[in-house]
Scaffold this active site. Sequence first.
Site, mmCIF file in Angstrom:
data_model
loop_
_atom_site.group_PDB
_atom_site.id
_atom_site.type_symbol
_atom_site.label_atom_id
_atom_site.label_comp_id
_atom_site.label_asym_id
_atom_site.label_seq_id
_atom_site.Cartn_x
_atom_site.Cartn_y
_atom_site.Cartn_z
ATOM 1 N N GLU A 21 0.847 -1.185 0.000
ATOM 2 C CA GLU A 21 0.000 0.000 0.000
ATOM 3 C C GLU A 21 0.892 1.248 0.000
ATOM 4 O O GLU A 21 1.933 1.276 0.638
ATOM 5 C CB GLU A 21 -0.862 -0.021 1.261
ATOM 6 N N LYS A 39 -9.800 0.316 -2.010
ATOM 7 C CA LYS A 39 -9.991 -0.075 -0.609
ATOM 8 C C LYS A 39 -11.395 0.294 -0.141
ATOM 9 O O LYS A 39 -11.857 1.421 -0.324
ATOM 10 C CB LYS A 39 -8.939 0.635 0.258
ATOM 11 N N CYS A 61 -4.352 -3.415 4.139
ATOM 12 C CA CYS A 61 -3.957 -2.923 5.462
ATOM 13 C C CYS A 61 -5.059 -3.072 6.512
ATOM 14 O O CYS A 61 -5.306 -4.148 7.019
ATOM 15 C CB CYS A 61 -3.492 -1.474 5.338
#
Length: 541
Positions: A293, A352, A404
């Site tokens: 990321e 995301k 994440c």
Amino acid sequence: MTVTANSVDRSGRLQPSASSSRGRRLLRLVPAVPAALCGVLLYASFPPRPLWWLALPAFAGFGWVLRGRSWKAALGLGYLFGLGFLLPLLVWTGVEVGPGPWLALVAVEAVFVALVGVGVAAVSRLPVWPLWAAALWVAGEAVRARVPFSGFPWGKVAFGQAGGVFLPLAAVGGTPVLGFGVVLCGFGLYEAVRLVLERRRGGELRRGAAVAALLSVAVPLVGAVAARALVSDKAEAGTATVAVIQGNVPRAGLEFNAQRQAVLDYHVRETLKLAADVKAGKVARPDFVLWPENSSDVDPFEDPGAATVIDRAATAVGVPISVGGVVERDGKLYNEQILWDPRKGPTQTYDKRQIQPFGEYLPLRSLIGAINKNWTGMIRQDFSRGTEPGVFDMDGTRVGLATCYEAAFDWAVRDTVTHGAEMISVPSNNATFDRSEMTYQQLAMSRIRAVEHSRAVTVPVTSGVSAIIMPDGTVTQKTGMFVPAYLVQRIPLRTSETPATRMGILPEMLLVAVAAGGLGWAVAAGVRGRRRAGADEVSGD
């Protein structure tokens, strides 16, 4: 001789002296210390320490301080347990921005633990109380994972068990069943000890209670051993050789975002080093490469220079690369994974979906701005949420993506597998949190996800710790922190689904129903008890 005796009121009743009242108040505060210490013990069971078993005495002690307490006492003791646990666990949230957000977060999250404490105290008077109490803990975690601001599951008991004997339970019913097994065993351990001590003091051994206590300890352990059959590293769809790139950052902290080009260059440089080592025969040629990321915060769709250097890296290594970028599209900002083909360029994207409050977007922006305008400057533009699960087709391998923060959310990982992922990648950026325990806590989550869904998991991180995890949760390779590195390994690809994958949210819903049933029983029993006491008092008069 001076006598400080209790006084007698006008009705002839003996009234305690001021000193004896103070003594009783101090005595009531005694459980506060072990409540907080048990919370600290639970924290100590989490990574990077391999002390997963400390969760058992932590919950045994929690059961001891709560059993038979009034709701007011349980609320306070539960809050202290929550503070003891969450204050050290979440200290990383204040590494760069100061203690304010850290303390505010802990203060709110500990409220949920306090409410669970009230429930545990209520059901502690019921038969088989460890069952109801453990279900209540899972119910509390279920609420914390959803509210406020879409929830904050960090600190689930399951996430401290990556190296423990209970780990296979994740394949049975995910983090709710794994956490339930640990907490049930802890409460059952206390109940077994309590019954033994009661018997030694001359009390009667209640066979039903003793059997229930033993089962509370034995069933999770036996279940974990039996569940090992669900954990396998056997390849079901062949294998893939993966490469994980950790480029590192110019320096730790929020300011590294001002050096976005340098971060991108570092990841390109490490990929070129990998390509050179492949050409020299030092490492196996990967089938695809995974970047973390924020490895390219320079938008490659808007910046030709960024696109050029990414294309250079992909061409050099000769295989597709998953690139973590920050992309603006139609006036909206996205935290995006981009599949970059060495011949075709960008071919797929994943945005995301579970974005981080106060990290990627600012809730209550107008209210916060009214309090202090400077605070809104920390996040000038909110990220937007993606809507579709991320599964990239990388050279014939279906790679599920959970970026994440998403690794903490059960649904965000599961639906990549239900959409066909044969392995999972958790690209992350932990540079903001320096050398705190955050990266180890997140790595443990990925180990739980590997077992939960029986998939190999890769964890590419900008500054570490990056890792490759087998489907049984074993970390086979990992990097250090704040060093450039790459990892290359052949991993098994799997297509079968564990019970946890198939059932999804069902185990959690069942445990919440058990918790509600136990709490309802306790409330009803309390009402009946008060009515009987009132009737006896009337008949006595």
